[in-house]
Design an enzyme around this catalytic site. Sequence first.
Site, PDB file in Angstrom:
ATOM      1  N   ASN A 103       0.870  -1.172   0.000  1.00  9.83           N
ATOM      2  CA  ASN A 103       0.000   0.000   0.000  1.00  9.83           C
ATOM      3  C   ASN A 103       0.907   1.222   0.000  1.00  9.83           C
ATOM      4  O   ASN A 103       1.691   1.405   0.932  1.00  9.83           O
ATOM      5  CB  ASN A 103      -0.888  -0.015   1.254  1.00  9.83           C
ATOM      6  CG  ASN A 103      -1.622   1.287   1.471  1.00  9.83           C
ATOM      7  OD1 ASN A 103      -1.908   2.002   0.511  1.00  9.83           O
ATOM      8  ND2 ASN A 103      -1.940   1.592   2.716  1.00  9.83           N
ATOM      9  N   GLU A 488     -20.399  20.962   0.948  1.00  6.88           N
ATOM     10  CA  GLU A 488     -20.460  19.578   1.415  1.00  6.88           C
ATOM     11  C   GLU A 488     -21.618  18.824   0.751  1.00  6.88           C
ATOM     12  O   GLU A 488     -21.467  17.663   0.356  1.00  6.88           O
ATOM     13  CB  GLU A 488     -20.573  19.577   2.947  1.00  6.88           C
ATOM     14  CG  GLU A 488     -20.736  18.235   3.619  1.00  6.88           C
ATOM     15  CD  GLU A 488     -19.584  17.246   3.375  1.00  6.88           C
ATOM     16  OE1 GLU A 488     -18.570  17.627   2.785  1.00  6.88           O
ATOM     17  OE2 GLU A 488     -19.750  16.083   3.761  1.00  6.88           O
TER      18      GLU A 488
END
Length: 615
Positions: A103, A488
């Site tokens: 990762n 948002e």
Amino acid sequence: MCGIVGYIGKKKAIDILLNSLKRLEYRGYDSSGIAIYCEDEKKLDIIKKSGKIKDLVQEIERRNPSSSHIGIAHTRWATHGEPNDINAHPHFDCNKKIALVHNGIIENYRTIKSFLLERGHKFKSDTDTEVIVHLIEEFYKGDILESVKKSLKMIEGTYGILVLSSYEPNTIIAARKGSPLIIGKAEDQMIAASDASAIVSLTNQILYMQDGDIARLTKDDVEIFNLETDRITDKEFEQIDITLSQIEKGGYNHFMEKEIFEQPEALQNTFRGRVDIVNGTFRLNGIKDKFRDLLNAERIIITACGTSWHASLIGKYLIEKFTQIPVEVDYASEFRYRNPIITPKTVVILVSQSGETADTLAALRESKNKGATTIGICNVVGSTIARETDCGIYTHVGPEIGVASTKAFTAQVLVFFMLSVALGRKKMLTFEDGINLIKNVEIIPDKINEILNDKDRISKIDKIVEKIYNKTNFLYLGRGINYPVALEGALKLKEISYIHAEGYPAAEMKHGPIALIDENMPALFISLKDSIYEKIINNIKEIKARKGYVIAIANKGDREIEKIVDDVIHIPDTIEELSPLLAVIPLQLIAYKTAVKKGLDVDMPRNLAKSVTVE
Ligand code: M6R
């Protein structure tokens, strides 16, 4: 932002790995794979597949691999190389003796690849990752740990890796630099994973690896070395308190739905134990050592990404209002590249749900480098940002699994509210002001419950969703403290329903975007009875005059607005400073219900991952 997990112990490795991978799938879902050591054949086997983990499960059933008690696994968010079977992890070395999951991003992979090609290594994938496993093969001289160490010393970039080798089939090597890695210990079992959610079904005893750590895991022991000094580092396992029920859906269809409905309780957990009624303030023990630095700051910089950045904009509004300390808000990805002005009296606040976002982490390190006091607002306890900041405030809303952030946003706003009141009480807020603000916070959870559990309101939202789900564009408009809520709302709709949406300060419309308005462009106004209500009504009229379809988020008692807009969603009254906590709830529901109506994968929207650990 991929998820990795490795297991060694008395249970069937594939079962544990698949179970953990499902919990890590939110980190990336372009492909997944496992590598196990097959005890009968005495060799490694890799099974991997593009697509989601259910596709891997089918492939494993088809291949029916032999039994194993050790393995590593990966779920991918593609960076280098398209998301196909070949680029899926794990990757093998040339002789299939070493398997690796990774990762992170290897920045100098081209140079290393040329070096390895010259030495005859054969590559199969387009990934940056594959160079690591060939490098380990190149350096292997009878000790797998030593060859991993030597390889990592050549690597530039970020990594969390797990290595399994048939040379040492009772050992997993784990290492981290810039990507999270946690080790869990149970009786005769050891597990390592990108985050605790993949571990808690097995154990609550965990150890956070630090950057530069490399570990050798066997089923009953772990040795950790520092890559630079080569010394063994003593680390204690600690008890964490995440429960399995916190990371399961608990009867909801999606994690996002569960997390929206959890908000009343989650926010209670955010302020629980922090109300100081005697002094009319909030007690934030996590930052008590740096509270003076904040009070005496000449400037506060708040830096974050995505939803956390929106919460930070509200934080700016609140801190400036209650303290008059100048606040700047910066995208973390921009902050570190623009040579920010940081003086000894600058305090930098880093906001991150995961505490692992690479851009925010880089901004933190840059701030520390320049001598700033750093404060974290994180949700994940023990995350890298939480540990590397000087001090911080946890949001305490429990694991957030849905890729679209909901409860973390409201909790971050609440933390900013508490912080600005605590600071404000040392500056311009009176005791009575403090008590009044506390009283208003304490009833917010009930008000959110009122929004979520009112059948008429929910059916109104369903009707709105019917009207908008097949649109291609959407505008969210707000002013003042609710302008970030408009941003948002737009982000939520974009990321899970794939409808192009923009958030704007309502008054900016007339400076350009109003040209977009026609009957096909829905516009949602957050039009609450606050200090700029009249102005926003004028902005609504400007849109209505151009035949736009207007939805308004309005106060409970506001009946007048029904006459000028097409649809209204009423929300309970609260003070202006707390209004984002209520105004955002219908916006979360609109985005969620629109994505469900469109039959989209709400919790795993395309191209996204929950924590973005690449720059
Ligand atoms: O974990 P963080 O708060 O640092 O994450 C920041 C953003 O990646 C995150 O808020 C993202 O924008 C969400 N998907 C929004 O719903």
